[in-house]
Design an enzyme around this catalytic site. Structure first.
Site, short mmCIF file in Angstrom:
data_model
loop_
_atom_site.label_atom_id
_atom_site.label_comp_id
_atom_site.label_asym_id
_atom_site.label_seq_id
_atom_site.Cartn_x
_atom_site.Cartn_y
_atom_site.Cartn_z
N HIS A 1 51.00 28.54 43.45
CA HIS A 1 50.20 28.09 44.60
C HIS A 1 49.50 26.77 44.27
CE1 HIS A 1 49.77 32.62 45.61
NE2 HIS A 1 50.53 32.11 46.55
N ARG B 1 60.36 28.88 47.16
CA ARG B 1 60.68 28.93 45.73
C ARG B 1 62.18 28.98 45.49
NH1 ARG B 1 56.86 34.02 45.18
NH2 ARG B 1 57.98 34.27 47.13
N SER C 1 52.37 36.48 43.49
CA SER C 1 51.13 37.23 43.28
C SER C 1 51.44 38.70 43.01
CB SER C 1 50.23 37.13 44.51
OG SER C 1 49.87 35.80 44.75
N LYS D 1 46.70 45.47 54.87
CA LYS D 1 46.98 45.55 53.44
C LYS D 1 45.76 45.99 52.65
CE LYS D 1 50.49 41.99 52.52
NZ LYS D 1 50.65 40.69 51.84
O1 PNS Z 1 51.10 34.70 51.29
P1 PNS Z 1 51.87 35.37 52.39
O2 PNS Z 1 51.50 36.83 52.43
O3 PNS Z 1 53.35 35.13 52.27
O4 PNS Z 1 51.39 34.69 53.79
C1 PNS Z 1 51.90 35.13 55.02
C2 PNS Z 1 51.13 34.50 56.20
C3 PNS Z 1 49.64 34.67 56.02
C4 PNS Z 1 51.46 33.01 56.25
C5 PNS Z 1 51.64 35.19 57.51
O5 PNS Z 1 51.60 36.55 57.34
C6 PNS Z 1 50.81 34.80 58.73
O6 PNS Z 1 50.84 33.68 59.18
N1 PNS Z 1 50.03 35.78 59.26
C7 PNS Z 1 49.14 35.56 60.38
C8 PNS Z 1 49.61 36.33 61.62
C9 PNS Z 1 50.67 35.57 62.39
O7 PNS Z 1 50.47 34.45 62.83
N2 PNS Z 1 51.84 36.20 62.51
C10 PNS Z 1 52.99 35.63 63.23
C11 PNS Z 1 53.85 34.81 62.28
S1 PNS Z 1 55.26 34.14 63.07
#
Ligand code: PNS
Length: 160
Positions: free
Chosen positions: A19, A92, A130, A43
Site C-alpha cells: 500500500h 498486483r 493484508s 467485516k
Molecule cells: O482494500 P479492499 O478491501 O480491496 O477495498 C475495496 C473497496 C473499499 C475499494 C470497495 O469495497 C468499495 O469501494 N466499497 C465501497 C462500497 C461501494 O462503492 N461498492 C460498489 C463498488 S462497484
C-alpha cells in the site's frame, strides 16, 4: 489536467508496504491523495478504524499532499462529496484485474465524472496482501519487511 485529487480507497487492515509503495507513487503524480478507509459494518476487522487511521497517518507523514480519511456507503458518492477526479487502485497481478475491472466499470456507470487509475506496486510486493499478513502474524511467522515497523509492533501487541 489541473489540481487532481485522487482517492485511494481500501480496507487497510493493516496498511502494508505494498500500500505504501502505491501511496508513494500516487503522491508523486497527483496533486492531492486521500487514502480513505472503508467503514465496513459487515467485516470483523483486526484493527479498529481509529487504529488504522493512526497507523496510516504515521506512515504517510513524509508526504505533505497525502491525507487520511474514512468513508462509508458508495465510493462514488464519497468521491463526489470530496470533488475527487480519480479513484486510485493497485493491481498486483492478473488475478486482481477481473475484480478491479468490474468495480471500475460499475463505478464509471454510477459516476461518469470520476476516473479509475490503476498503478502497479513494485514487483517485490506483488504477492503481498493484508489478509496474508494477518494470517502469518496470527500463526507466529515473520512479517518483517512486509509492513511498516509501526504496524509490525502493533500486530505483535495485538496478537501476542
Ligand atoms: O482494500 P479492499 O478491501 O480491496 O477495498 C475495496 C473497496 C473499499 C475499494 C470497495 O469495497 C468499495 O469501494 N466499497 C465501497 C462500497 C461501494 O462503492 N461498492 C460498489 C463498488 S462497484
Amino acid at each position: 489536467m489541473k489540481n487532481v485529487l485522487a482517492i485511494y480507497p481500501g480496507s487497510f487492515d493493516p496498511v502494508t508496504n505494498g500500500h505504501l509503495d502505491l501511496i508513494e507513487r500516487g503522491a508523486k503524480i497527483f496533486d492531492r491523495l486521500v487514502v480513505s478507509i472503508l467503514r465496513n459494518f459487515d467485516k470483523e476487522p483486526l484493527f479498529t478504524i481509529d487504529e488504522r487511521v493512526e497507523m496510516l497517518r504515521e506512515v504517510t507523514r513524509p508526504w505533505a499532499n497525502v491525507e487520511i480519511d474514512v468513508f462509508s456507503g458508495l465510493l462514488v458518492d464519497y468521491a463526489r462529496l470530496r470533488e475527487a477526479n480519480v479513484i486510485l487502485r493497485g493491481i498486483r497481478a492478473v488475478s486482481d484485474y477481473e475484480y478491479e475491472l468490474q468495480m471500475a466499470m460499475m463505478n464509471r456507470k454510477l459516476n461518469k465524472e470520476v476516473e479509475t487509475v490503476f498503478m502497479m506496486p513494485a514487483v517485490s510486493y506483488s504477492f503481498l496482501s493484508s489478509r496474508l499478513v494477518r494470517e502469518i502474524a496470527h500463526l507466529g511467522g515473520p512479517i518483517t519487511g512486509l509492513v511498516p515497523t509501526v504496524v509490525e509492533e502493533r500486530l505483535r501487541a495485538k496478537i501476542l
